[in-house]
Write a protein that holds these residues in place. Structure first.
Motif, PDB file in Angstrom:
ATOM      1  N   GLN A 110       0.839  -1.195   0.000  1.00  0.00           N
ATOM      2  CA  GLN A 110       0.000   0.000   0.000  1.00  0.00           C
ATOM      3  C   GLN A 110       0.880   1.253   0.000  1.00  0.00           C
ATOM      4  N   ARG A 111       0.424   2.290  -0.713  1.00  0.00           N
ATOM      5  CA  ARG A 111       1.073   3.601  -0.641  1.00  0.00           C
ATOM      6  C   ARG A 111       0.568   4.282   0.627  1.00  0.00           C
ATOM      7  N   SER A 112       1.166   3.946   1.739  1.00  0.00           N
ATOM      8  CA  SER A 112       0.674   4.410   3.034  1.00  0.00           C
ATOM      9  C   SER A 112       0.722   5.926   3.158  1.00  0.00           C
ATOM     10  N   ASP A 113       1.672   6.592   2.465  1.00  0.00           N
ATOM     11  CA  ASP A 113       1.739   8.050   2.528  1.00  0.00           C
ATOM     12  C   ASP A 113       0.507   8.678   1.887  1.00  0.00           C
ATOM     13  N   LEU A 114       0.145   8.217   0.695  1.00  0.00           N
ATOM     14  CA  LEU A 114      -0.987   8.800  -0.018  1.00  0.00           C
ATOM     15  C   LEU A 114      -2.321   8.370   0.589  1.00  0.00           C
ATOM     16  N   ILE A 115      -2.388   7.143   1.050  1.00  0.00           N
ATOM     17  CA  ILE A 115      -3.630   6.655   1.661  1.00  0.00           C
ATOM     18  C   ILE A 115      -3.931   7.416   2.948  1.00  0.00           C
ATOM     19  N   ALA A 116      -2.895   7.653   3.752  1.00  0.00           N
ATOM     20  CA  ALA A 116      -3.095   8.413   4.992  1.00  0.00           C
ATOM     21  C   ALA A 116      -3.543   9.836   4.690  1.00  0.00           C
ATOM     22  N   ALA A 117      -3.006  10.432   3.622  1.00  0.00           N
ATOM     23  CA  ALA A 117      -3.396  11.796   3.248  1.00  0.00           C
ATOM     24  C   ALA A 117      -4.856  11.871   2.829  1.00  0.00           C
ATOM     25  N   MET A 118      -5.431  10.720   2.442  1.00  0.00           N
ATOM     26  CA  MET A 118      -6.841  10.669   2.058  1.00  0.00           C
ATOM     27  C   MET A 118      -7.736  10.319   3.246  1.00  0.00           C
ATOM     28  N   GLY A 119      -7.131  10.205   4.424  1.00  0.00           N
ATOM     29  CA  GLY A 119      -7.902   9.922   5.621  1.00  0.00           C
ATOM     30  C   GLY A 119      -8.282   8.469   5.778  1.00  0.00           C
ATOM     31  N   ALA A 120      -7.577   7.574   5.089  1.00  0.00           N
ATOM     32  CA  ALA A 120      -7.876   6.143   5.159  1.00  0.00           C
ATOM     33  C   ALA A 120      -6.720   5.403   5.827  1.00  0.00           C
ATOM     34  N   ASP A 121      -6.944   4.132   6.141  1.00  0.00           N
ATOM     35  CA  ASP A 121      -5.924   3.315   6.792  1.00  0.00           C
ATOM     36  C   ASP A 121      -6.064   1.881   6.296  1.00  0.00           C
ATOM     37  N   ALA A 122      -5.193   1.496   5.360  1.00  0.00           N
ATOM     38  CA  ALA A 122      -5.261   0.151   4.783  1.00  0.00           C
ATOM     39  C   ALA A 122      -4.851  -0.911   5.794  1.00  0.00           C
ATOM     40  N   GLY A 123      -4.157  -0.507   6.844  1.00  0.00           N
ATOM     41  CA  GLY A 123      -3.736  -1.464   7.859  1.00  0.00           C
ATOM     42  C   GLY A 123      -4.866  -1.971   8.724  1.00  0.00           C
ATOM     43  N   GLN A 124      -6.058  -1.391   8.570  1.00  0.00           N
ATOM     44  CA  GLN A 124      -7.208  -1.785   9.390  1.00  0.00           C
ATOM     45  C   GLN A 124      -8.177  -2.701   8.641  1.00  0.00           C
ATOM     46  N   VAL A 125      -7.771  -3.210   7.510  1.00  0.00           N
ATOM     47  CA  VAL A 125      -8.627  -4.132   6.757  1.00  0.00           C
ATOM     48  C   VAL A 125      -8.725  -5.446   7.527  1.00  0.00           C
ATOM     49  N   THR A 126      -9.947  -5.871   7.840  1.00  0.00           N
ATOM     50  CA  THR A 126     -10.151  -7.081   8.632  1.00  0.00           C
ATOM     51  C   THR A 126     -10.913  -8.173   7.882  1.00  0.00           C
ATOM     52  N   ASP A 127     -11.442  -7.869   6.690  1.00  0.00           N
ATOM     53  CA  ASP A 127     -12.134  -8.873   5.886  1.00  0.00           C
ATOM     54  C   ASP A 127     -12.294  -8.324   4.473  1.00  0.00           C
ATOM     55  N   PHE A 128     -12.916  -9.088   3.599  1.00  0.00           N
ATOM     56  CA  PHE A 128     -13.041  -8.638   2.213  1.00  0.00           C
ATOM     57  C   PHE A 128     -13.926  -7.402   2.092  1.00  0.00           C
ATOM     58  N   ASP A 129     -14.988  -7.314   2.874  1.00  0.00           N
ATOM     59  CA  ASP A 129     -15.853  -6.141   2.791  1.00  0.00           C
ATOM     60  C   ASP A 129     -15.084  -4.874   3.132  1.00  0.00           C
ATOM     61  N   ASP A 130     -14.173  -4.960   4.110  1.00  0.00           N
ATOM     62  CA  ASP A 130     -13.319  -3.810   4.425  1.00  0.00           C
ATOM     63  C   ASP A 130     -12.457  -3.441   3.220  1.00  0.00           C
ATOM     64  N   LEU A 131     -11.888  -4.451   2.582  1.00  0.00           N
ATOM     65  CA  LEU A 131     -11.029  -4.199   1.422  1.00  0.00           C
ATOM     66  C   LEU A 131     -11.825  -3.526   0.310  1.00  0.00           C
ATOM     67  N   PHE A 132     -13.014  -4.020   0.063  1.00  0.00           N
ATOM     68  CA  PHE A 132     -13.845  -3.450  -1.001  1.00  0.00           C
ATOM     69  C   PHE A 132     -14.195  -1.993  -0.701  1.00  0.00           C
ATOM     70  N   ALA A 133     -14.593  -1.717   0.530  1.00  0.00           N
ATOM     71  CA  ALA A 133     -14.953  -0.345   0.907  1.00  0.00           C
ATOM     72  C   ALA A 133     -13.747   0.584   0.801  1.00  0.00           C
ATOM     73  N   LEU A 134     -12.577   0.104   1.213  1.00  0.00           N
ATOM     74  CA  LEU A 134     -11.360   0.903   1.107  1.00  0.00           C
ATOM     75  C   LEU A 134     -11.064   1.221  -0.355  1.00  0.00           C
ATOM     76  N   CYS A 135     -11.183   0.240  -1.221  1.00  0.00           N
ATOM     77  CA  CYS A 135     -10.893   0.457  -2.639  1.00  0.00           C
ATOM     78  C   CYS A 135     -11.839   1.496  -3.251  1.00  0.00           C
ATOM     79  N   GLU A 136     -13.096   1.458  -2.863  1.00  0.00           N
ATOM     80  CA  GLU A 136     -14.037   2.468  -3.360  1.00  0.00           C
ATOM     81  C   GLU A 136     -13.641   3.856  -2.864  1.00  0.00           C
ATOM     82  N   GLN A 137     -13.197   3.934  -1.612  1.00  0.00           N
ATOM     83  CA  GLN A 137     -12.798   5.224  -1.052  1.00  0.00           C
ATOM     84  C   GLN A 137     -11.565   5.790  -1.753  1.00  0.00           C
ATOM     85  N   LEU A 138     -10.640   4.924  -2.155  1.00  0.00           N
ATOM     86  CA  LEU A 138      -9.366   5.380  -2.711  1.00  0.00           C
ATOM     87  C   LEU A 138      -9.444   5.711  -4.199  1.00  0.00           C
TER      88      LEU A 138
END
Length: 543
Positions: free
Chosen positions: A223-251
């Motif tokens: 993950q591009r943690s620098d750019l993801i954090a600047a968007m107010g997201a945190d890929a390190g908190q993905v706990t299941d596929f639904d989390d991954l899907f929601a994160l991808c839509e946000q990014l």
């Protein structure tokens, strides 16, 4: 005992007469993607009769700053001061050593213009005439080299059909030099772990020297943690596929040419769902990963991501270099790669004032933990060609020098070149000059010591890498059939797998239906999959 398919005098006419054209020899997997593919050509060997692997003597003179566990790699925050010498005297005999191996980087300057190469020759005491071949071309080059009956002194083996027979006919049996305690004459080779040495065993004898990788070949989501954090997201908190899907839509911001995913994360979703690592063994019976019902769930998940538009639209046409460029430039924010890329991204990053990456966790599809598919312990295997029997000890002495472990004086010469020309020291850390970056020889497909985590003068990069690998290591699962030999797999396995992967991708893109997958698997079975299974089960039964 079956007859030998290759004659010791394997000229082009002999190869063609046996029905093994250079194209057929090249039909195996590209070298570097997988090492030697079996321990014997003549059938399974019981444990009591198996050739003893080289004794493992770990190099402990320079202790790691960060100690790996459960198969994760050690790491160093700085290069050790006063690097110890691991080789006594000059290993070479003054005569040239020719070598052929695949190459993944831009070709280095020729020896006559390359200070790092010339420095290495001085240290070896023999001119190291290395021929780097672009990785994509290596299988074909290997085939034509073998057919032309003009093999270099040392050579990376390509994974080709009938490899055990080829090895027996054209390369030197090194068993007496390397089996058991004999390897201790070459302490840097003895430092290679037993799991990697299995890749160099053919015909129940040691023919090859492996390049050790361990978890380095394991894939992960970056993950591009620098750019993801600047968007107010945190890929390190993905706990299941639904989390991954929601994160991808946000990014994803396709109007500004930014997508969450470089590629459809098929391998990652498979691991979330606990799909086997190539094969699943149950009571002596093997089930291929393609056969398990979870594959349809993988298809559903990947179709959902693709149709949501969170995957780069050119995902299925991207080359590896193009995928890395998209991620490095921030056009995609999550990408699937292997651990060596961790340092490559930092080393090559030139876009933007800040740059930071991290690995993502591997949760289960519905929560809990996924299963990490561990890569092969050996990345590739090198061998010594016949005709060099009277120089074997000298060649192994040179191989021993080239395999010098991280932290040693020899490792500095092999990897970095000449101090003051190719690198300078900042504290104890070697920092490559522009000339050093151009001239460095990458020999990792031919010879390589156990890899460790290290990034000069930036301990933070090393620490993040180490912590991620150590965290994921307990989730790792091996392929239970690894290094067991199947003639059918050697002959047709790569083609069968490529066909299935293509059909899997067609379903994701809507060219075929999920209901077509069962027919694809049935065709794989009838075209050779069942034969591969039977041969691997036979090899496992002997154990």
């Amino acid at each position: 005992m079956p007859g030998t398919f290759f004659s010791p005098q394997l000229d082009r006419r002999t190869v063609l007469g046996l029905g093994l054209s250079t194209a057929a020899v090249a039909a195996g997997l590209t070298a570097g993607c997988a090492p030697g593919d079996g321990s014997e050509a003549d059938g399974p060997v019981s444990p009591s009769e198996r050739v003893p692997l080289p004794t493992h003597v770990v190099f402990e003179t320079v202790p790691a700053d960060l100690k790996g566990e459960n198969g994760s790699s050690d790491a160093f925050l700085h290069y050790p001061a006063n690097p110890p010498v691991t080789v006594d005297g000059v290993p070479g005999d003054g005569q040239p050593i020719t070598a052929l191996a695949s190459y993944y980087l831009a070709a280095p300057p020729p020896m006559s213009e390359n200070a790092a190469w010339q420095h290495l020759n001085q240290q070896l005491g023999s001119e190291f005439q290395f021929q780097p071949v672009p990785a994509a071309d290596y299988s074909a080059r290997f085939a034509t080299t073998v057919a032309g009956n003009d093999l270099p002194t040392m050579m990376e083996l390509a994974k080709v059909a009938r490899l055990p027979e080829l090895v027996r006919a054209r390369f030197v049996d090194l068993t007496e030099h390397l089996s058991g305690d004999a390897v201790t004459r070459y302490p840097n080779l003895a430092n290679l772990p037993p799991a990697a040495w299995q890749a160099g065993v053919f015909n129940n004898a040691i023919y090859g020297i492996p390049t050790d990788r361990g978890m380095w070949q394991t894939g992960l989501l970056f993950q591009r943690s620098d750019l993801i954090a600047a968007m107010g997201a945190d890929a390190g908190q993905v706990t299941d596929f639904d989390d991954l899907f929601a994160l991808c839509e946000q990014l994803t911001d396709s109007r500004n040419s930014v997508w969450a995913l470089t590629n459809t994360p098929v391998a990652y979703v498979r691991q979330m769902l606990g799909v086997p690592n190539m094969w699943q063994l149950d009571g002596g019976n093997l089930t291929n990963a393609y056969e398990v019902p979870e594959q349809e769930e993988v298809l559903n998940a990947c179709i959902r991501l693709w149709e949501a538009g969170v995957v780069h639209p050119d995902a299925f046409a991207l080359s590896g270099a193009e995928a890395k460029q998209l991620f490095g430039s921030g056009r995609t924010l999550i990408t699937y790669d292997s651990y060596p890329a961790w340092f490559q991204y930092h080393r090559e990053q030139t876009v933007g004032e800040t740059f930071d990456i991290d690995g993502m966790p591997l949760p289960g599809y519905d929560g809990g933990q996924g299963t990490l598919h561990l890569g092969r312990p050996a990345y590739s295997v090198g061998a010594i060609s016949q005709g060099n029997e009277d120089r074997v000890e000298t060649i192994l002495d040179i191989w021993n020098y080239l395999a010098a472990p991280f932290g040693s004086a020899e490792h500095l010469s092999v990897i970095y070149g000449e101090e003051g020309v190719n690198y300078t020291l900042e504290g104890s850390d070697p920092v490559q000059t522009e000339r050093g970056l151009r001239e460095a020889l990458s020999l990792v497909t031919l010879v390589c010591a156990p890899r460790v985590g290290y990034f000069p003068n930036d301990p933070g990069v090393t620490t993040k890498f180490f912590e991620h690998m150590k965290q994921l290591a307990p989730q790792g699962v091996d392929n239970p059939a690894i290094y067991r030999y199947s003639a059918a797999e050697s002959q047709n396995g790569a083609e069968l797998t490529a066909r299935l992967d293509s059909e899997f991708n067609d379903i994701i893109q809507g060219r075929k239906k999920i209901s077509d997958w069962a027919d694809s698997v049935a065709t794989w079975r009838s075209d050779g999959g069942d034969q591969i299974r039977a041969e691997l089960e036979e090899a496992l039964a002997a154990e």
